[in-house]
Scaffold this motif. Structure first.
Motif, PDB file in Angstrom:
ATOM      1  N   GLY A   1      43.838  46.355  39.458  1.00 13.19           N
ATOM      2  CA  GLY A   1      43.525  46.761  38.087  1.00 13.19           C
ATOM      3  C   GLY A   1      44.382  46.022  37.075  1.00 13.19           C
ATOM      4  N   GLY A   2      45.167  45.042  37.544  1.00 14.58           N
ATOM      5  CA  GLY A   2      45.925  44.194  36.627  1.00 14.58           C
ATOM      6  C   GLY A   2      44.989  43.247  35.887  1.00 14.58           C
ATOM      7  N   SER A   3      45.438  42.755  34.725  1.00 14.25           N
ATOM      8  CA  SER A   3      44.524  41.971  33.899  1.00 14.25           C
ATOM      9  C   SER A   3      44.116  40.660  34.572  1.00 14.25           C
ATOM     10  CB  SER A   3      45.138  41.709  32.526  1.00 14.25           C
ATOM     11  OG  SER A   3      46.388  41.095  32.658  1.00 14.25           O
ATOM     12  N   GLY A   4      45.009  40.055  35.372  1.00  9.97           N
ATOM     13  CA  GLY A   4      44.670  38.803  36.051  1.00  9.97           C
ATOM     14  C   GLY A   4      43.501  38.993  37.012  1.00  9.97           C
ATOM     15  N   GLY A   5      43.618  40.015  37.873  1.00  9.28           N
ATOM     16  CA  GLY A   5      42.553  40.290  38.828  1.00  9.28           C
ATOM     17  C   GLY A   5      41.241  40.620  38.134  1.00  9.28           C
ATOM     18  N   LEU A   6      41.342  41.393  37.045  1.00  7.55           N
ATOM     19  CA  LEU A   6      40.128  41.766  36.311  1.00  7.55           C
ATOM     20  C   LEU A   6      39.460  40.546  35.686  1.00  7.55           C
ATOM     21  CD1 LEU A   6      41.538  45.021  34.736  1.00  7.55           C
ATOM     22  CD2 LEU A   6      39.514  44.901  36.186  1.00  7.55           C
ATOM     23  N   LEU A   7      40.277  39.612  35.194  1.00  6.74           N
ATOM     24  CA  LEU A   7      39.700  38.399  34.598  1.00  6.74           C
ATOM     25  C   LEU A   7      39.011  37.548  35.669  1.00  6.74           C
ATOM     26  CD1 LEU A   7      39.220  36.474  32.250  1.00  6.74           C
ATOM     27  CD2 LEU A   7      41.519  35.586  32.561  1.00  6.74           C
ATOM     28  N   VAL A   8      39.674  37.423  36.830  1.00  7.16           N
ATOM     29  CA  VAL A   8      39.055  36.647  37.917  1.00  7.16           C
ATOM     30  C   VAL A   8      37.759  37.325  38.361  1.00  7.16           C
ATOM     31  CG1 VAL A   8      39.332  35.891  40.310  1.00  7.16           C
ATOM     32  CG2 VAL A   8      41.230  35.655  38.713  1.00  7.16           C
TER      33      VAL A   8
ATOM     34  N   LEU B   1      39.586  35.070  47.814  1.00  3.01           N
ATOM     35  CA  LEU B   1      40.827  34.335  48.063  1.00  3.01           C
ATOM     36  C   LEU B   1      40.950  33.137  47.132  1.00  3.01           C
ATOM     37  CD1 LEU B   1      42.458  33.662  51.472  1.00  3.01           C
ATOM     38  CD2 LEU B   1      42.431  31.877  49.750  1.00  3.01           C
ATOM     39  N   ILE B   2      39.894  32.336  47.047  1.00  2.00           N
ATOM     40  CA  ILE B   2      39.951  31.117  46.230  1.00  2.00           C
ATOM     41  C   ILE B   2      40.168  31.460  44.755  1.00  2.00           C
ATOM     42  CG2 ILE B   2      38.674  29.049  45.483  1.00  2.00           C
ATOM     43  CD1 ILE B   2      39.368  28.832  48.381  1.00  2.00           C
ATOM     44  N   GLY B   3      39.392  32.418  44.235  1.00  2.00           N
ATOM     45  CA  GLY B   3      39.494  32.766  42.821  1.00  2.00           C
ATOM     46  C   GLY B   3      40.850  33.352  42.478  1.00  2.00           C
ATOM     47  N   SER B   4      41.325  34.258  43.329  1.00  2.00           N
ATOM     48  CA  SER B   4      42.594  34.923  43.057  1.00  2.00           C
ATOM     49  C   SER B   4      43.758  33.935  43.125  1.00  2.00           C
ATOM     50  CB  SER B   4      42.783  36.050  44.079  1.00  2.00           C
ATOM     51  OG  SER B   4      43.919  36.800  43.777  1.00  2.00           O
ATOM     52  N   VAL B   5      43.776  33.113  44.188  1.00  2.70           N
ATOM     53  CA  VAL B   5      44.898  32.186  44.355  1.00  2.70           C
ATOM     54  C   VAL B   5      44.843  31.063  43.308  1.00  2.70           C
ATOM     55  CG1 VAL B   5      46.060  30.631  45.983  1.00  2.70           C
ATOM     56  CG2 VAL B   5      45.125  32.784  46.791  1.00  2.70           C
ATOM     57  N   ALA B   6      43.641  30.718  42.847  1.00  2.00           N
ATOM     58  CA  ALA B   6      43.556  29.715  41.771  1.00  2.00           C
ATOM     59  C   ALA B   6      44.326  30.205  40.548  1.00  2.00           C
ATOM     60  CB  ALA B   6      42.096  29.454  41.405  1.00  2.00           C
ATOM     61  N   LEU B   7      44.248  31.508  40.272  1.00  2.00           N
ATOM     62  CA  LEU B   7      44.969  32.058  39.120  1.00  2.00           C
ATOM     63  C   LEU B   7      46.480  31.894  39.307  1.00  2.00           C
ATOM     64  CD1 LEU B   7      44.713  33.611  36.410  1.00  2.00           C
ATOM     65  CD2 LEU B   7      45.162  35.682  37.722  1.00  2.00           C
ATOM     66  N   THR B   8      46.970  32.169  40.518  1.00  2.00           N
ATOM     67  CA  THR B   8      48.410  32.033  40.730  1.00  2.00           C
ATOM     68  C   THR B   8      48.831  30.558  40.802  1.00  2.00           C
ATOM     69  OG1 THR B   8      47.899  32.792  42.984  1.00  2.00           O
ATOM     70  CG2 THR B   8      49.168  34.277  41.603  1.00  2.00           C
TER      71      THR B   8
END
Lengths: 248, 319
Positions: A171-178, B257-264
């Motif tokens: 529910g963090g903003s990063g995960g929500l944006l992705v 996995l790809i989308g989340s790790v791309a953010l990091t």
């Protein structure tokens, strides 16, 4: 490809240049959106439609407003003071260990969306004095260069822990944006999965930061030891010189 | 109104979606409350713009689902006018004093961590053990945490919670809308065909159908774009539409996995750029350091290591 198609990238150019020039973020986004719609041949109704639909379907990104219902009162109730008391339990720790412990506490709490301060609220008032005291335990004052390095390390662990910890929160903003971005492209992913894949990343990031920052701390303490020996030797020499003076 | 009642009575709508809609209505009411309080706040020099911003946001949350998208779009445009004209501000006062926080801590003690952790725990519990959205779980955690805080101290009345919520909203201000506005920009990009243009351009450079090369370009692109823009959230929309989707995800990679790790990977860029002034330059000032890049220098080795590690992670586990 028809070179005329390249004009569609105008919005991206506006975003990149706008952020780089530090213009007003909301203005940049709106100008880029309107420019893209115009060059992409969207009519005003289609533009408003897309904007409204996207905003409403991404309302979840504003869940932080719900968290504020208790975070403000948690602050008022002394959350930062409680976290400071927790970190202060470390007695006789080296500066590197204090940095590491702060990083671990920070990342764990970030994973639960708990922010107890950061650099202004915590590093400066709590962590820096503790590190300084740890270095000065030998009775000598810390030198400026050593202190400067420790400040960089402390702010560094704060950023690393906060960045990689926040994405562990469901529910963090990063995960929500992705999630929102992927949904727009036709891929449905759950917030729990987006957070779960980040666990090994966060563990590795914290290990990397802790190892690197402890190496820096050890190097600094060694240098300090040598400087300290040199200072002791100089002091001894002075003392002898004084004795010699007495004898004369 | 009938549509509204139908939604909540319909058997076709899941309990999760109904509860989530209730959460959005509550959020709307909170934003509306912040707007009204700002309208009445004599110490806020920009009270009209501020009130307008939060009230429109509140209305968007409450009626967003029930009005045509075009109307919602108009509301979004109206909402961003005050911040663009710099007409959103905050009043003075309301912050807890150091003595107050210290006094409350001494009274409550370490058990204060229980309500602090309740949001995350409840979000996790709902994600793992129910079919209901973890965001509803988070909201439930807010309720649990609030009840505990009231039990710990009689000073924590509902009014205190409301005013502290408003104070937090005033502190973050309109910039907190950045992620949701960036997502909307991404939607406009997609609708206008920007992604197609980028992928056509990039396909001239990187071979189509090679997911490994795609991952490397996507990850490094995220870091570099973030360094230039100073903001990983801005980069992820553009990069995912243009590179992530056509060159990696369309080949059957794991989107989570790809989308989340791309953010990091983007976060690694954040650690290395003075453009992210909040994280890298402001601390230099707060800690009174001499070297403006003193924080960044301590982060670059970790960021480069993590970027490489995450690329390997994506290739090994994501493809």
């Amino acid at each position: 490809m028809d070179p005329a198609e390249l004009i569609k990238l105008l919005g991206i150019v506006i975003v990149v240049a706008g952020f780089a020039l530090k213009l007003d973020s909301i203005l940049i986004i709106m100008v880029a959106a309107v420019a893209t719609a115009v060059v992409g041949g969207m009519d005003p109704v289609a533009f408003l439609d897309t904007l409204g639909e996207s905003f409403v379907s991404n309302r979840s990104m504003c869940i932080f407003i719900m968290t504020f219902v208790i975070t403000g009162t948690l602050e008022r109730s002394g959350l930062r003071q409680a976290a400071a008391a927790l970190i202060r339990k470390l007695k006789n720790a080296s500066a590197g260990m204090i940095v590491s412990a702060y990083g671990v506490v920070r990342v764990l709490f970030a994973a639960f969306n708990v922010n107890f301060g950061g650099v202004a609220g915590f590093i400066r008032p709590v962590v820096m004095p503790m590190e300084q005291a740890a270095v000065e335990r030998d009775g000598n004052k810390i030198d400026e260069k050593h202190l400067e390095e420790l400040k960089g390390v402390s702010a560094g662990i704060d950023n690393v822990a906060w960045f990689f910890g926040q994405v562990l929160f469901i529910g963090g903003s990063g995960g929500l944006l992705v999630q929102g971005t992927l949904a727009g492209l036709g891929y449905d992913v759950s917030l729990a999965d987006l957070a779960a894949v980040q666990v090994p990343v966060a563990v590795l990031a914290m290990l990397a930061a802790i190892v690197y920052y402890n190496l820096i701390d050890r190097r600094l303490m060694k240098r300090r030891g040598r400087a300290g020996d040199a200072a002791d030797a100089a002091a001894e020499k002075d003392a002898q010189a004084e004795k010699g003076g007495d004898a004369r | 109104m009938t549509e509204f009642l139908q939604f909540f009575q319909s058997a076709d709508v899941t309990l999760s979606d109904k509860l989530l809609e209730v959460v959005y209505i509550l959020i709307g009411l909170i934003a509306f409350y912040a707007g009204v309080r700002n309208a009445l706040d004599q110490t806020n020099e920009k009270r009209l713009g501020t009130a307008f911003f939060w009230c429109v946001l509140g209305v968007l949350f409450i009626v967003g689902r029930w009005v045509p998208s075009t109307v919602a779009g108009v509301l979004v445009v109206l909402m961003v006018i005050p911040p663009i004209l710099k007409q959103v501000g905050r009043g003075v006062g309301g912050e807890p004093t150091a003595e107050e926080m210290q006094g409350n801590y001494e009274k409550i003690g370490m058990k204060l961590f229980v309500p602090a952790l309740s949001l995350g725990v409840m979000a996790l519990v709902f994600a793992l053990f129910t079919n209901i959205s973890s965001l509803v779980g988070l909201t439930f955690g807010v309720v649990v945490g609030g009840v505990l805080l009231m039990a710990f101290s009689r000073k924590n009345t509902p009014r205190v919670f409301l005013d502290d919520t408003r104070r937090m909203l005033d502190t973050v201000g309109p910039l907190s809308m950045l992620p949701v506005l960036l997502a909307a920009l991404g939607a406009i990009f997609t609708a206008a065909g920007v992604g197609d243009v980028i992928s056509e351009l990039v396909s001239g450079v990187i071979p189509q159908g090679n997911a490994v090369v795609g991952v490397v370009v996507y990850a490094i692109g995220m870091a570099v774009f973030t360094m230039v823009m100073g903001n990983a959230y801005g980069a992820i929309t553009v990069m995912t539409v243009g590179i992530g989707a056509p060159f990696v995800l369309s080949l059957g990679a794991d989107p989570a996995l790809i989308g989340s790790v791309a953010l990091t990977c983007g976060f690694c860029g954040t650690l290395m750029t003075p453009m992210a002034a909040n994280f890298n330059i402001v601390p230099v000032a707060i800690l009174e350091m001499k070297d403006s890049y003193g924080v960044i220098k301590k982060q670059v080795p970790i960021a480069l290591f993590m970027l490489a590690a995450q690329i390997v992670y994506m290739i090994v586990f994501g493809l």
